[in-house]
Scaffold this motif. Sequence first.
Motif, PDB file in Angstrom:
ATOM      1  N   SER A 208      59.788 -96.212 -35.317  1.00 39.63           N
ATOM      2  CA  SER A 208      59.394 -94.804 -35.432  1.00 39.63           C
ATOM      3  C   SER A 208      60.072 -93.966 -34.350  1.00 39.63           C
ATOM      4  N   ARG A 209      60.614 -92.819 -34.746  1.00 42.75           N
ATOM      5  CA  ARG A 209      61.303 -91.929 -33.823  1.00 42.75           C
ATOM      6  C   ARG A 209      60.332 -91.103 -32.990  1.00 42.75           C
ATOM      7  N   ARG A 210      59.112 -90.917 -33.487  1.00 39.43           N
ATOM      8  CA  ARG A 210      58.106 -90.146 -32.757  1.00 39.43           C
ATOM      9  C   ARG A 210      56.722 -90.591 -33.211  1.00 39.43           C
ATOM     10  N   ALA A 211      55.720 -90.305 -32.413  1.00 44.11           N
ATOM     11  CA  ALA A 211      54.345 -90.636 -32.773  1.00 44.11           C
ATOM     12  C   ALA A 211      53.890 -89.735 -33.914  1.00 44.11           C
ATOM     13  N   ASN A 212      53.188 -90.318 -34.872  1.00 37.87           N
ATOM     14  CA  ASN A 212      52.653 -89.525 -35.970  1.00 37.87           C
ATOM     15  C   ASN A 212      51.640 -90.354 -36.747  1.00 37.87           C
ATOM     16  N   ARG A 213      51.305 -89.894 -37.953  1.00 39.52           N
ATOM     17  CA  ARG A 213      50.295 -90.596 -38.746  1.00 39.52           C
ATOM     18  C   ARG A 213      50.638 -90.517 -40.228  1.00 39.52           C
ATOM     19  N   GLN A 464      45.617 -89.484 -30.250  1.00 39.11           N
ATOM     20  CA  GLN A 464      45.456 -89.211 -31.680  1.00 39.11           C
ATOM     21  C   GLN A 464      46.366 -88.063 -32.097  1.00 39.11           C
ATOM     22  N   THR A 465      47.131 -88.252 -33.176  1.00 34.94           N
ATOM     23  CA  THR A 465      47.943 -87.159 -33.721  1.00 34.94           C
ATOM     24  C   THR A 465      47.232 -86.468 -34.882  1.00 34.94           C
ATOM     25  N   ALA A 466      46.411 -87.211 -35.635  1.00 32.25           N
ATOM     26  CA  ALA A 466      45.720 -86.645 -36.801  1.00 32.25           C
ATOM     27  C   ALA A 466      44.834 -85.481 -36.378  1.00 32.25           C
ATOM     28  N   GLY A 467      44.882 -84.404 -37.138  1.00 31.84           N
ATOM     29  CA  GLY A 467      44.115 -83.206 -36.811  1.00 31.84           C
ATOM     30  C   GLY A 467      44.809 -82.293 -35.827  1.00 31.84           C
ATOM     31  N   GLY A 468      46.015 -82.681 -35.400  1.00 31.43           N
ATOM     32  CA  GLY A 468      46.730 -81.874 -34.421  1.00 31.43           C
ATOM     33  C   GLY A 468      47.013 -80.465 -34.915  1.00 31.43           C
ATOM     34  N   GLY A 469      47.571 -80.370 -36.099  1.00 31.13           N
ATOM     35  CA  GLY A 469      47.910 -79.058 -36.651  1.00 31.13           C
ATOM     36  C   GLY A 469      46.700 -78.162 -36.812  1.00 31.13           C
TER      37      GLY A 469
END
Length: 481
Positions: A208-213, A464-469
Motif C-alpha cells: 500500500s502506498r498510503r494508509a486507507n480503508r 483510524q482512517t475511516a470516518g476521516g472525510g
Amino acid sequence: MAIELRSGLKYGTVLSVAMVLFAYWFRPPHSVLDERLDAVLSSLLRAERKVGVNDVARPRVAIGFGGCVDIIVDGVTLLNKMGLRPADRPLHHDYIENAEQLSQSFAYFFAPGAASERFVLNDTLFSDLVEASRELPGNRWSIGGNAPVMASRMAGEGCDVLLGGSFSTDFNDILSPHITVAGNTVEEPDIHLILEYPSGTTWGQYTSRRANRYIIHSDDHNPYLDSMEEFEKKLQSFKPDLLVVGGLQMMDNFPFKQGEREELLTHLARLLSSSSPRTSVHFEMASFVDEHLLWDLLRLVIPHADSLGMNEQELPNLLGLFRGTNVTVLSDPNPRVATVLDQMRELYRLVNRRQREAGGGRPLSRLHVHTLAFQAIIVTRGSRWKNTMSATAKASLTANRHVCGSADIDPSKARLIMDESFSVSRREGSQRIPLQETRPVSCWLEDDYEICVAPVLVCTEVYQTAGGGDNISAAGLVLQI
C-alpha cells in the motif's frame, strides 16, 4: 570499448556517492524539521482559534441519513484469516458476489491506497467475514455511517444536532446529549466492516502506498432512507441553520425494485426544496460507482445544495459526469494542489452553469475538497459562508486529530507532504505560493470566489482512517455557519 565502460562506471559511481554525500551534508537537520512542524502547528492552531462557536446560541444542524455499527479490523489480517489469497490481477467490481471478487477488488484499491466502499450481495460471505472479524484480536467497534459521524463531530464542536437515522436503544444511549434522533428504533443495527491498512503494508505482491480503508457492507436498511419521514416531520420545528445530507452511497448498486430508488430520491428532493432559504444545505459525497445513481444525484440532490464536500477520488468522479465521460473508479490518491484547484474551479463553474440553465435550485457557493496532504475550500464572495481561513485550518487539524485518534496533536507523529510551494493552476505562468510556517493557510481572491488552502500535518501513527472525510467536512462547516 570495455575500458570506456569501466571508466564510465567508475565515474558514475563517484558522482553518485558525491550526490548522496551532498544531500546528506545539506539536508535540513531533524531539529530544523521539528521546528518547522512546530511552527506550522502553532500557526494552524492560532488560525483555528480566531473564531469560536457561540455557546449561548449554539448553531443548529440537521443531518441525515442512516447509521450503523462499524467493526474496524486490520484488512490484511482479516483476509489472511479467511484464507483469501492475493489476487493475481487486481480488478474493479461494482459489487461483491464471492470471495474471489473481494480479493480482486481489495487489491485494486489497496496498492494505490485509495478509499473504497462496496456492497456485498453474498449474505453468507458477509456473515463469515463478520464472524471472523469478531474473533480478531484488536478489533474495535464504533458508531458508523456518515450522518452519525458528522453529527458526533458537530455536537462535540458546539452544535445542537437533529440526526435522521434508525438506531438501536444501545446506539442512542452513547450519542451526545446534544443530538436528537429522528427515526425508528431497530433491534439490531446494521454492521459495516472497515478493513484498515497502514502505509507500506504488504499483501502478497502488493504494497500500500498510503494508509486507507476498504469498506464492505450488506446493509438492507440504510439504502431505503427509512428515517426520512420522521426526520422531515421534526425538521420544520427544529429550524436548522444548516441541513446536511450524506450516506446516499448506501444506494450504490443496491438491488432496489424498479423505480424504488428514484421515488426515494424524489422524496428527498422535495424535502430539500422545501427547506427555508435561511437554511444552508450541504451534500457530502462518497464512493459512488453506479453511474445511473450519480445522474439521479446530479438531477435530484445537487441542485438543492449550497455546499459540496468530497475527497480527491470523488472530485474527478463527479467532474467526469459533467464532462460526459465515464465514472472514474480510481484516481491519483496523492494529487498536486494545482490539479485539484483546477478541478474545483471547473466543477464550481459547471454546477453553477447547470443551475442557471435549469432556472431553479440553489447556486453552489461552497466547495470543500479534503486530501491526504492538504485542504482546499472555495467560497463565493458575499455568500453566507464565513471564516473560510479559520475553517480550512480547522479542517486540516481535524484530519490529524481523527487519524491519530487524539485531540492533542503531537508533531513527532506527523509530517508535511505538501510541497514547500505550490502552483495555483496547471496553466503555464501560474503564480506559485510558498508554504509559510507562520501563515500556512493561503487565501486569495479569483473571479467571484475566495480560495483557501492549508497543509495537513499527516499522521504517521495511524489509529483510524475511516470516518476521516466526515469528521473533516463537519469540522470545517462548524466555523462557517
